[in-house]
Design an enzyme around this catalytic site. Structure first.
Site, mmCIF file in Angstrom:
data_model
loop_
_atom_site.group_PDB
_atom_site.id
_atom_site.type_symbol
_atom_site.label_atom_id
_atom_site.label_comp_id
_atom_site.label_asym_id
_atom_site.label_seq_id
_atom_site.Cartn_x
_atom_site.Cartn_y
_atom_site.Cartn_z
ATOM 1 N N GLU A 81 43.804 -8.055 36.826
ATOM 2 C CA GLU A 81 43.496 -8.476 35.462
ATOM 3 C C GLU A 81 44.620 -9.266 34.800
ATOM 4 O O GLU A 81 44.373 -10.336 34.258
ATOM 5 C CB GLU A 81 43.171 -7.242 34.588
ATOM 6 C CG GLU A 81 42.896 -7.659 33.146
ATOM 7 C CD GLU A 81 42.463 -6.535 32.233
ATOM 8 O OE1 GLU A 81 42.689 -5.363 32.571
ATOM 9 O OE2 GLU A 81 41.908 -6.857 31.175
ATOM 10 N N ASP A 102 42.064 -3.418 38.078
ATOM 11 C CA ASP A 102 42.293 -3.312 36.632
ATOM 12 C C ASP A 102 43.321 -2.203 36.436
ATOM 13 O O ASP A 102 43.029 -1.022 36.653
ATOM 14 C CB ASP A 102 40.981 -2.960 35.906
ATOM 15 C CG ASP A 102 41.124 -3.102 34.399
ATOM 16 O OD1 ASP A 102 42.269 -3.120 33.911
ATOM 17 O OD2 ASP A 102 40.094 -3.183 33.704
ATOM 18 N N ILE A 104 44.848 -0.947 33.718
ATOM 19 C CA ILE A 104 44.405 -0.001 32.674
ATOM 20 C C ILE A 104 43.070 -0.507 32.158
ATOM 21 O O ILE A 104 43.008 -1.540 31.479
ATOM 22 C CB ILE A 104 45.382 0.082 31.474
ATOM 23 C CG1 ILE A 104 46.795 0.459 31.924
ATOM 24 C CG2 ILE A 104 44.856 1.089 30.444
ATOM 25 C CD1 ILE A 104 47.784 0.619 30.760
ATOM 26 N N ASP A 105 42.024 0.195 32.480
ATOM 27 C CA ASP A 105 40.742 -0.158 31.855
ATOM 28 C C ASP A 105 40.591 0.751 30.642
ATOM 29 O O ASP A 105 40.658 1.971 30.757
ATOM 30 C CB ASP A 105 39.557 0.017 32.805
ATOM 31 C CG ASP A 105 38.304 -0.462 32.100
ATOM 32 O OD1 ASP A 105 38.310 -1.607 31.604
ATOM 33 O OD2 ASP A 105 37.351 0.310 31.978
ATOM 34 N N THR A 107 42.285 -0.604 27.617
ATOM 35 C CA THR A 107 43.614 -0.862 27.023
ATOM 36 C C THR A 107 43.607 -0.584 25.514
ATOM 37 O O THR A 107 44.573 -0.038 24.982
ATOM 38 C CB THR A 107 44.050 -2.319 27.302
ATOM 39 O OG1 THR A 107 44.095 -2.490 28.716
ATOM 40 C CG2 THR A 107 45.421 -2.624 26.726
ATOM 41 N N ASP A 232 36.496 -4.978 36.060
ATOM 42 C CA ASP A 232 35.872 -3.830 35.383
ATOM 43 C C ASP A 232 34.728 -3.266 36.224
ATOM 44 O O ASP A 232 34.270 -2.157 35.999
ATOM 45 C CB ASP A 232 35.279 -4.250 34.025
ATOM 46 C CG ASP A 232 36.326 -4.752 33.051
ATOM 47 O OD1 ASP A 232 37.354 -4.084 32.907
ATOM 48 O OD2 ASP A 232 36.105 -5.820 32.442
HETATM 49 C C1 IPD Z 1 37.810 -3.856 28.768
HETATM 50 C C2 IPD Z 1 37.169 -2.521 28.461
HETATM 51 C C3 IPD Z 1 36.185 -2.679 27.342
HETATM 52 C C4 IPD Z 1 35.114 -3.730 27.663
HETATM 53 C C5 IPD Z 1 35.762 -5.035 28.064
HETATM 54 C C6 IPD Z 1 36.736 -4.805 29.205
HETATM 55 P P1 IPD Z 1 40.370 -3.694 29.530
HETATM 56 O O1 IPD Z 1 38.748 -3.742 29.804
HETATM 57 O O2 IPD Z 1 36.534 -1.996 29.595
HETATM 58 O O3 IPD Z 1 35.532 -1.490 27.084
HETATM 59 O O4 IPD Z 1 34.311 -3.949 26.548
HETATM 60 O O5 IPD Z 1 34.749 -5.929 28.455
HETATM 61 O O6 IPD Z 1 37.302 -6.038 29.607
HETATM 62 O O7 IPD Z 1 40.710 -4.982 28.845
HETATM 63 O O8 IPD Z 1 40.609 -2.514 28.680
HETATM 64 O O9 IPD Z 1 40.893 -3.616 30.916
#
Ligand code: IPD
Length: 289
Positions: A81, A102, A104-105, A107, A232
């Site tokens: 990411e 990813d 940290i999903d 963030t 994701d």
């Molecule tokens: C995000 C989260 C968020 C979703 C976004 C993602 P990140 O990932 O999963 O819930 O709505 O589309 O990109 O930026 O926290 O790795």
């Protein structure tokens, strides 16, 4: 507590077993780094919008995972990411073995100390997803899925719900990063359609990967989103499929990992029903095609 994908019966004839076995301890160690940082003061920067956040911990965790994997598998490719966010970076899925990460999903959750935060490591070969490892680090839940070998959470086999009736469904979604009025109108109208169809409820937890893991566990019946990325989705897709669920494009066609949109459900009937309710929000593609 049993918590590793290694608790499952030893796989035979899996050419990617070594990669899976490398991913599990890395996800657990990355999770420790995130847990430690969760209680510390955090600074963040924004990326594509005011709601698209990145912290120093995202970068540290990504560097840690990628450098360890690169050392062990020097010929493999990486889509990660934070590296993908760099100007001019290309996000292309080739036929080579590719790690899709990813760090940290969730963030935004991490920044606020809201505990839906996960590490996600997916692996594809010939553009086919082979395995996924997702570690929900605050709950210490390790989700794994390996193509043809099932999906597990802390050693317990996962199984999706068999629900086919939208009026009995719990649906999950995520908002996505765009917040302009036109996008929000479509987002809210999609929600409204599902609620008018009498879905039991709609939940937004701030982590696409964890929402998808809840679906794989049978704790929800459907998931949809516009605006997520391949990192994701990659790991979670294997976990859901191996738990018996389906992951498709919002058009009702086959999943396109780079298309930044998805519908997933425990049953094909449910996925197709949800897809029929959705108006498209356009986010472009991860591979820029
Ligand atoms: C995000 C989260 C968020 C979703 C976004 C993602 P990140 O990932 O999963 O819930 O709505 O589309 O990109 O930026 O926290 O790795």
């Amino acid at each position: 507590m049993r918590r590793s994908g290694e608790d499952e019966a030893a796989p035979t004839g899996d050419p990617w077993a070594e990669c899976f076995e490398a991913a599990v301890p890395l996800a657990l160690r990355a999770g420790q780094m995130i847990r430690k940082a969760l209680v510390e003061e955090k600074c963040f920067l924004t990326k594509t919008s005011a709601a698209d956040l990145v912290t120093e911990t995202d970068r540290l965790v990504e560097d840690f995972i990628v450098s360890e994997l690169r050392r062990q598998f020097p010929s493999h490719r990486f889509i990660a990411e934070e590296a993908a966010a760099a100007p001019g970076a290309k996000c292309v899925l080739t036929h080579s073995p590719t790690w899709i990460i990813d760090p940290i999903d969730g963030t935004c959750n991490f920044v606020h100390g809201f505990p839906a935060v996960a590490v996600s490591i997916g692996f594809a070969v010939h553009q086919e997803l082979e395995f996924g490892v997702i570690y929900h680090c605050t709950e210490e839940r390790l989700y794994t899925g390996r193509r043809g070998r099932g999906a597990f959470c802390n050693g317990q086999r996962l199984c999706v719900s068999g629900e086919t009736d939208l009026s009995k469904a719990l649906v999950l979604t995520e908002i996505g990063p765009k917040r302009d009025p036109a996008t929000l109108r479509v987002f809210l109208s999609n929600l409204e359609r599902l609620l008018l169809a009498k879905a039991h409820g709609v939940r937004v937890i701030g982590s696409s990967t964890l929402a998808l893991c809840h679906l794989a566990s049978g704790a929800a019946d459907a998931y949809y989103q516009f605006g997520l990325h391949c990192w994701d989705l990659a790991a979670a897709t294997v976990i859901i499929r191996e738990a018996g669920g389906v992951v498709i494009d919002t058009s009702g066609g086959p999943l396109d990992l780079m298309a930044r949109r998805v519908v997933a459900a425990g049953t094909r009937e449910m996925a197709m029903l949800v897809a029929q309710f959705l108006q498209v929000i356009s986010y472009g593609r991860d591979d820029g095609k």
